[in-house]
Write a protein that holds these residues in place. Structure first.
Motif, short mmCIF file in Angstrom:
data_model
loop_
_atom_site.label_atom_id
_atom_site.label_comp_id
_atom_site.label_asym_id
_atom_site.label_seq_id
_atom_site.Cartn_x
_atom_site.Cartn_y
_atom_site.Cartn_z
N LEU A 47 32.01 31.39 37.87
CA LEU A 47 30.74 32.20 37.85
C LEU A 47 30.56 32.98 39.06
CD1 LEU A 47 27.89 33.19 36.33
CD2 LEU A 47 27.04 31.27 37.58
N ARG A 48 30.80 32.27 40.21
CA ARG A 48 30.58 32.90 41.48
C ARG A 48 31.79 33.92 41.54
NH1 ARG A 48 30.79 27.48 42.83
NH2 ARG A 48 32.69 27.65 44.39
N ALA A 49 33.15 33.52 41.11
CA ALA A 49 34.14 34.74 41.04
C ALA A 49 33.96 35.79 40.46
CB ALA A 49 35.39 34.07 40.68
N THR A 50 33.32 35.70 39.46
CA THR A 50 33.14 36.88 38.42
C THR A 50 31.90 37.73 38.81
OG1 THR A 50 31.72 35.57 36.82
CG2 THR A 50 33.96 35.82 36.31
N VAL B 9 14.37 34.66 49.34
CA VAL B 9 14.83 33.18 48.93
C VAL B 9 16.35 33.18 49.15
CG1 VAL B 9 14.92 31.42 47.14
CG2 VAL B 9 13.56 33.39 47.23
N PRO B 10 16.81 33.04 50.67
CA PRO B 10 18.14 33.03 51.21
C PRO B 10 19.04 32.10 50.59
CG PRO B 10 16.50 33.20 52.63
CD PRO B 10 15.71 32.71 51.87
N ARG B 11 18.60 31.06 50.17
CA ARG B 11 19.45 29.87 49.77
C ARG B 11 20.00 30.15 48.05
NH1 ARG B 11 14.17 27.55 48.17
NH2 ARG B 11 14.16 27.01 46.28
N THR B 12 19.67 31.11 47.52
CA THR B 12 20.33 31.67 46.46
C THR B 12 21.65 32.22 46.81
OG1 THR B 12 19.16 33.79 46.71
CG2 THR B 12 17.99 31.98 45.14
N SER C 127 26.37 20.99 41.02
CA SER C 127 26.62 22.44 41.34
C SER C 127 25.59 23.33 40.78
CB SER C 127 28.08 22.79 40.92
OG SER C 127 28.33 24.04 40.90
N ILE C 128 25.30 24.34 41.46
CA ILE C 128 24.36 25.41 40.71
C ILE C 128 25.21 26.23 39.79
CG2 ILE C 128 22.50 26.91 41.32
CD1 ILE C 128 21.89 25.59 43.74
N MET D 225 25.47 31.20 45.72
CA MET D 225 26.43 31.92 45.05
C MET D 225 27.78 31.87 45.78
SD MET D 225 27.18 33.32 42.36
CE MET D 225 25.67 33.60 41.55
N LEU D 226 27.70 31.51 47.10
CA LEU D 226 28.93 31.49 47.98
C LEU D 226 29.64 30.21 47.77
CD1 LEU D 226 27.41 33.30 51.16
CD2 LEU D 226 29.28 34.17 49.52
N ARG D 227 28.77 28.87 47.98
CA ARG D 227 29.37 27.79 47.93
C ARG D 227 29.11 26.90 46.73
NH1 ARG D 227 25.68 25.45 52.96
NH2 ARG D 227 23.78 24.96 51.68
#
Length: 212
Positions: A27-30, A201-204, A21-22, A208-210
């Motif tokens: 972290l994604r939620a906040t 860099v769209p993969r960023t 996991s990146i 952050m989504l998944r």
């Protein structure tokens, strides 16, 4: 079926570990809560600014929310508490998990200059999304500090009498207004650069989504 094929078929398949996991779920939620809170804060804040401008310009009404000063203040205060509460959770989890020290430090001037020069020439590598380069580290640390300043100066403007020491540290009420404005401007600038890098860099955004 030949014996060799049967043996190959019977061999267990190697177990491949899932990709690391990146960004953890907290972290994604906040991150997304911060994004919504900041969006509301800025657009409602621009409406409040227009009621008593600090400088010789106003923001276009189409870029503001609240409809009128009272409505904008309600939106602004609601988003302020959301940003402050979510920010405390974000910082606490970053410190407790060790992520703050691991992701943002060490940070040296030499690495910053080298990565900034590479970025200006379009040669800054994003090959490893698990690791932040020096420019990213400084940018994210700036966003944390600027957000803290934004909340503190907002408290002075909201309850000036209740925070006399903080008010005086910012040069009085009018000084706090300017500190608040420039903290907002710095964060809007950070957001513009951040969104530009996401487009490059769209993969960023996917990370952050998944999380991966």
């Amino acid at each position: 079926m030949r014996l060799k094929d049967m043996q190959a078929h019977a061999l267990p398949r190697p177990i491949t570990a899932p990709p690391a996991s990146i960004h953890p779920a907290w972290l994604r939620a906040t991150h997304w809560v911060n994004a919504v809170a900041f969006f509301v804060l800025v657009l409602s804040g621009w409406r409040i600014y227009n009621a008593a401008p600090l400088f010789d310009f106003r923001f276009a009404g189409a870029l503001t929310i609240g409809g009128w000063l009272g409505g904008a203040l309600l939106w602004h205060f609601a988003a302020m508490w959301l940003l402050a509460g979510n920010g405390i959770v974000y910082l606490a989890l970053n410190v407790a998990s060790g992520r703050l020290a691991r992701k943002f430090f060490p940070l040296s001037p030499r690495a910053l200059v080298a990565d900034l020069w590479a970025a200006l020439r379009g040669r800054l590598s994003h090959a490893d999304p698990h690791t932040y380069n020096a420019v990213q580290r400084v940018a994210y640390l700036f966003a944390i500090v600027a957000t803290t300043v934004l909340v503190l100066s907002g408290l002075v403007m909201w309850k000036s009498v209740q925070f006399p020491l903080l008010r005086e540290a910012m040069g009085g009420y009018e000084g706090a207004r300017r500190v608040h404005f420039f903290a907002m401007a710095g964060l809007v600038g950070f957001l513009a650069v951040h969104l530009t890098l996401v487009l490059l860099v769209p993969r960023t955004l996917l990370a952050m989504l998944r999380g991966r």
